[in-house]
Design a protein around this motif. Structure first.
Motif, PDB file in Angstrom:
ATOM      1  N   THR A 101       0.824  -1.206   0.000  1.00 52.78           N
ATOM      2  CA  THR A 101       0.000   0.000   0.000  1.00 52.78           C
ATOM      3  C   THR A 101       0.859   1.257   0.000  1.00 52.78           C
ATOM      4  N   LEU A 102       1.869   1.292   0.861  1.00 59.27           N
ATOM      5  CA  LEU A 102       2.727   2.478   0.943  1.00 59.27           C
ATOM      6  C   LEU A 102       3.524   2.692  -0.337  1.00 59.27           C
ATOM      7  N   LEU A 103       3.954   1.606  -0.968  1.00 63.97           N
ATOM      8  CA  LEU A 103       4.692   1.732  -2.225  1.00 63.97           C
ATOM      9  C   LEU A 103       3.781   2.219  -3.351  1.00 63.97           C
ATOM     10  N   VAL A 104       2.561   1.702  -3.423  1.00 64.85           N
ATOM     11  CA  VAL A 104       1.619   2.139  -4.459  1.00 64.85           C
ATOM     12  C   VAL A 104       1.270   3.617  -4.273  1.00 64.85           C
ATOM     13  N   LEU A 105       1.153   4.048  -3.020  1.00 65.02           N
ATOM     14  CA  LEU A 105       0.853   5.458  -2.745  1.00 65.02           C
ATOM     15  C   LEU A 105       2.081   6.353  -2.901  1.00 65.02           C
ATOM     16  N   LYS A 106       3.226   5.740  -3.248  1.00 65.14           N
ATOM     17  CA  LYS A 106       4.484   6.464  -3.448  1.00 65.14           C
ATOM     18  C   LYS A 106       4.889   7.280  -2.219  1.00 65.14           C
ATOM     19  N   GLU A 107       4.683   6.661  -1.062  1.00 68.07           N
ATOM     20  CA  GLU A 107       5.114   7.280   0.196  1.00 68.07           C
ATOM     21  C   GLU A 107       6.641   7.195   0.280  1.00 68.07           C
ATOM     22  N   PRO A 108       7.263   8.080   1.048  1.00 67.40           N
ATOM     23  CA  PRO A 108       8.726   8.016   1.200  1.00 67.40           C
ATOM     24  C   PRO A 108       9.152   6.658   1.777  1.00 67.40           C
ATOM     25  N   VAL A 109      10.337   6.242   1.426  1.00 71.99           N
ATOM     26  CA  VAL A 109      10.861   4.950   1.883  1.00 71.99           C
ATOM     27  C   VAL A 109      10.840   4.869   3.410  1.00 71.99           C
ATOM     28  N   ALA A 110      11.069   5.980   4.080  1.00 74.39           N
ATOM     29  CA  ALA A 110      11.069   5.994   5.548  1.00 74.39           C
ATOM     30  C   ALA A 110       9.712   5.563   6.111  1.00 74.39           C
ATOM     31  N   MET A 111       8.636   5.807   5.370  1.00 75.06           N
ATOM     32  CA  MET A 111       7.302   5.384   5.821  1.00 75.06           C
ATOM     33  C   MET A 111       7.169   3.863   5.784  1.00 75.06           C
TER      34      MET A 111
END
Length: 139
Positions: A101-111
């Motif tokens: 989910t975080l990768l698809v939303l293009k959240e920062p790697v730290a997230m």
């Protein structure tokens, strides 16, 4: 070494229990709960099964993940071995979903770091459990 893995299992289980509680109620941390409620609106938009026509309602999605974390966390920490393994699997699926989910939303790697670390620890516990099972069967 077994004591170290037992301590890790209990601490990780309690971490997931606490994480699930925050998702289920605003009594633990109202600010974090409200933030999670708004984030799960975005998470529901990129839910992996959306491709197959299933899109969860964000509030139910938050509740479901919260209950899975609470129950699985307690069972991972204090349950019998079979339920620990099932809980480990359930939490592994949740963590893979979180990272996706975080990768698809293009959240920062730290997230992604907390979910990635938790996934790594769950896999470590799983490998440790498998090694113990294989060792005892071969004896």
């Amino acid at each position: 070494m077994a004591l170290l893995f037992s301590a890790l299992r209990v601490l990780l289980g309690l971490f997931f229990f606490a994480s699930g509680l925050v998702k289920l109620t605003d009594r633990v941390s109202g600010d974090v709960h409200r933030q999670l409620k708004s984030q799960f609106v975005q998470f529901a938009d990129v839910f992996p099964l959306k491709e197959f026509g299933y899109s969860p309602e964000p509030g139910r999605y938050l509740e479901t993940v919260g209950w899975v974390e609470v129950v699985s966390g307690l069972l991972l920490a204090f349950g019998p071995q079979l339920l620990q393994e099932i809980s480990n699997f359930a939490l592994t699926v949740v963590m893979i979903g979180a990272i996706y989910t975080l990768l698809v939303l293009k959240e920062p790697v730290a997230m992604c770091a907390p979910a990635t670390i938790c996934l790594g620890l769950l896999l470590l516990l799983n490998i440790r459990g498998r090694g113990r099972y294989v060792k005892s069967k071969s004896e």
